[in-house]
Design a protein around this motif. Structure first.
Motif, PDB file in Angstrom:
ATOM      1  N   VAL A 139       0.872  -1.177   0.000  1.00  0.00           N
ATOM      2  CA  VAL A 139       0.000   0.000   0.000  1.00  0.00           C
ATOM      3  C   VAL A 139       0.910   1.228   0.000  1.00  0.00           C
ATOM      4  O   VAL A 139       1.336   1.702   1.062  1.00  0.00           O
ATOM      5  N   LEU A 185       0.849   4.344   2.348  1.00  0.00           N
ATOM      6  CA  LEU A 185       1.251   4.176   3.748  1.00  0.00           C
ATOM      7  C   LEU A 185       2.699   3.735   3.876  1.00  0.00           C
ATOM      8  O   LEU A 185       3.119   3.251   4.930  1.00  0.00           O
ATOM      9  N   CYS A 186       3.466   3.909   2.818  1.00  0.00           N
ATOM     10  CA  CYS A 186       4.891   3.585   2.838  1.00  0.00           C
ATOM     11  C   CYS A 186       5.687   4.882   2.778  1.00  0.00           C
ATOM     12  O   CYS A 186       5.527   5.679   1.852  1.00  0.00           O
ATOM     13  N   PHE A 233       7.147   4.213   7.945  1.00  0.00           N
ATOM     14  CA  PHE A 233       6.206   3.100   7.878  1.00  0.00           C
ATOM     15  C   PHE A 233       6.318   2.368   6.552  1.00  0.00           C
ATOM     16  O   PHE A 233       6.710   2.952   5.550  1.00  0.00           O
ATOM     17  N   CYS A 293       3.693  -0.455   4.579  1.00  0.00           N
ATOM     18  CA  CYS A 293       2.468  -1.246   4.672  1.00  0.00           C
ATOM     19  C   CYS A 293       2.500  -2.328   3.603  1.00  0.00           C
ATOM     20  O   CYS A 293       2.224  -2.080   2.434  1.00  0.00           O
ATOM     21  N   SER A 338       1.785  -6.774   2.983  1.00  0.00           N
ATOM     22  CA  SER A 338       1.133  -7.967   3.490  1.00  0.00           C
ATOM     23  C   SER A 338       1.241  -9.051   2.426  1.00  0.00           C
ATOM     24  O   SER A 338       1.860  -8.843   1.382  1.00  0.00           O
ATOM     25  N   VAL A 351      -5.120  -7.160   3.243  1.00  0.00           N
ATOM     26  CA  VAL A 351      -4.628  -5.791   3.073  1.00  0.00           C
ATOM     27  C   VAL A 351      -5.380  -4.830   3.995  1.00  0.00           C
ATOM     28  O   VAL A 351      -4.796  -3.892   4.530  1.00  0.00           O
ATOM     29  N   ALA A 386      -3.711  -5.101   7.344  1.00  0.00           N
ATOM     30  CA  ALA A 386      -2.414  -4.422   7.339  1.00  0.00           C
ATOM     31  C   ALA A 386      -2.596  -2.903   7.401  1.00  0.00           C
ATOM     32  O   ALA A 386      -1.889  -2.214   8.139  1.00  0.00           O
ATOM     33  N   ILE A 387      -3.543  -2.389   6.644  1.00  0.00           N
ATOM     34  CA  ILE A 387      -3.812  -0.943   6.645  1.00  0.00           C
ATOM     35  C   ILE A 387      -4.248  -0.487   8.025  1.00  0.00           C
ATOM     36  O   ILE A 387      -3.731   0.508   8.558  1.00  0.00           O
ATOM     37  N   ILE A 420      -1.250  -0.387  10.460  1.00  0.00           N
ATOM     38  CA  ILE A 420      -0.333   0.735  10.230  1.00  0.00           C
ATOM     39  C   ILE A 420      -0.974   2.053  10.634  1.00  0.00           C
ATOM     40  O   ILE A 420      -0.354   2.888  11.282  1.00  0.00           O
ATOM     41  N   VAL A 421      -2.237   2.255  10.260  1.00  0.00           N
ATOM     42  CA  VAL A 421      -2.910   3.509  10.600  1.00  0.00           C
ATOM     43  C   VAL A 421      -3.073   3.633  12.115  1.00  0.00           C
ATOM     44  O   VAL A 421      -2.902   4.713  12.680  1.00  0.00           O
ATOM     45  N   ASP A 471      -3.976   9.205  -1.046  1.00  0.00           N
ATOM     46  CA  ASP A 471      -3.593   8.127  -1.939  1.00  0.00           C
ATOM     47  C   ASP A 471      -3.558   8.711  -3.346  1.00  0.00           C
ATOM     48  O   ASP A 471      -4.550   9.267  -3.811  1.00  0.00           O
TER      49      ASP A 471
END
Length: 154
Positions: A21, A24-25, A29, A31, A33, A45, A48-49, A52-53, A68
């Motif tokens: 994702v 979010l990288c 961080f 993200c 999976s 996913v 994983a989101i 991280i959030v 995004d």
């Protein structure tokens, strides 16, 4: 919020689908999976989101400012060339934004009817009136100083 997800296809049946994702990288961080089966991709996913959030919220980041760029932008980025497919996954982040509070507001009935009609449209993406109003409020608060009418500035 919709997140672009890059999918790295498995080379054989002993490998999983790789998921990334990009929104979010960053330096702090990453993200990523994996999913063993195609029908598990969205679930894995989303998990994983949310992890991280949640970590971002713990560290004091304002998640309402997450952006995004879209799958076409990421697909054109050489850093994600290993992703052969891109998809969008909708993840509800509202539970991570803080405690919900009930408020009492007054709106003209014609405006309320327009809001309700918009929310009822299948393609609107709004869950309900509250979600519509929260999205509208976030939109107006993106850049408070430049969007404010001249008579409301200091």
């Amino acid at each position: 919020m919709f997140f672009s997800v890059g999918v790295e296809m498995p080379a054989n049946e002993n490998e999983a689908f790789g998921l990334v994702v990009p929104a979010l990288c960053n330096d702090d961080f990453g993200c990523v999976s994996a999913a063993d089966y195609q029908d598990e991709i969205a679930e894995m996913v989303r998990e994983a989101i949310l992890l991280i959030v949640d970590l971002m919220v713990e560290r004091g980041m304002d998640i309402t400012q997450l952006k995004d760029a879209g799958p076409f932008v990421y697909a054109a980025n050489p850093e994600y060339a290993y992703c052969s497919q891109w998809l969008l996954v909708d993840v509800d982040l509202s539970a991570l934004e803080g405690k919900q509070q009930r408020i009492n507001i007054s709106l003209p009935d014609a405006l309320l009817e327009r809001i309700d009609n918009r929310v009822k449209q299948p393609s609107s993406g709004y869950r309900d009136r509250s979600h519509f109003l929260a999205v509208a409020a976030r939109h107006e608060l993106i850049d408070e100083s430049s969007d404010m009418p001249d008579n409301k500035k200091d």
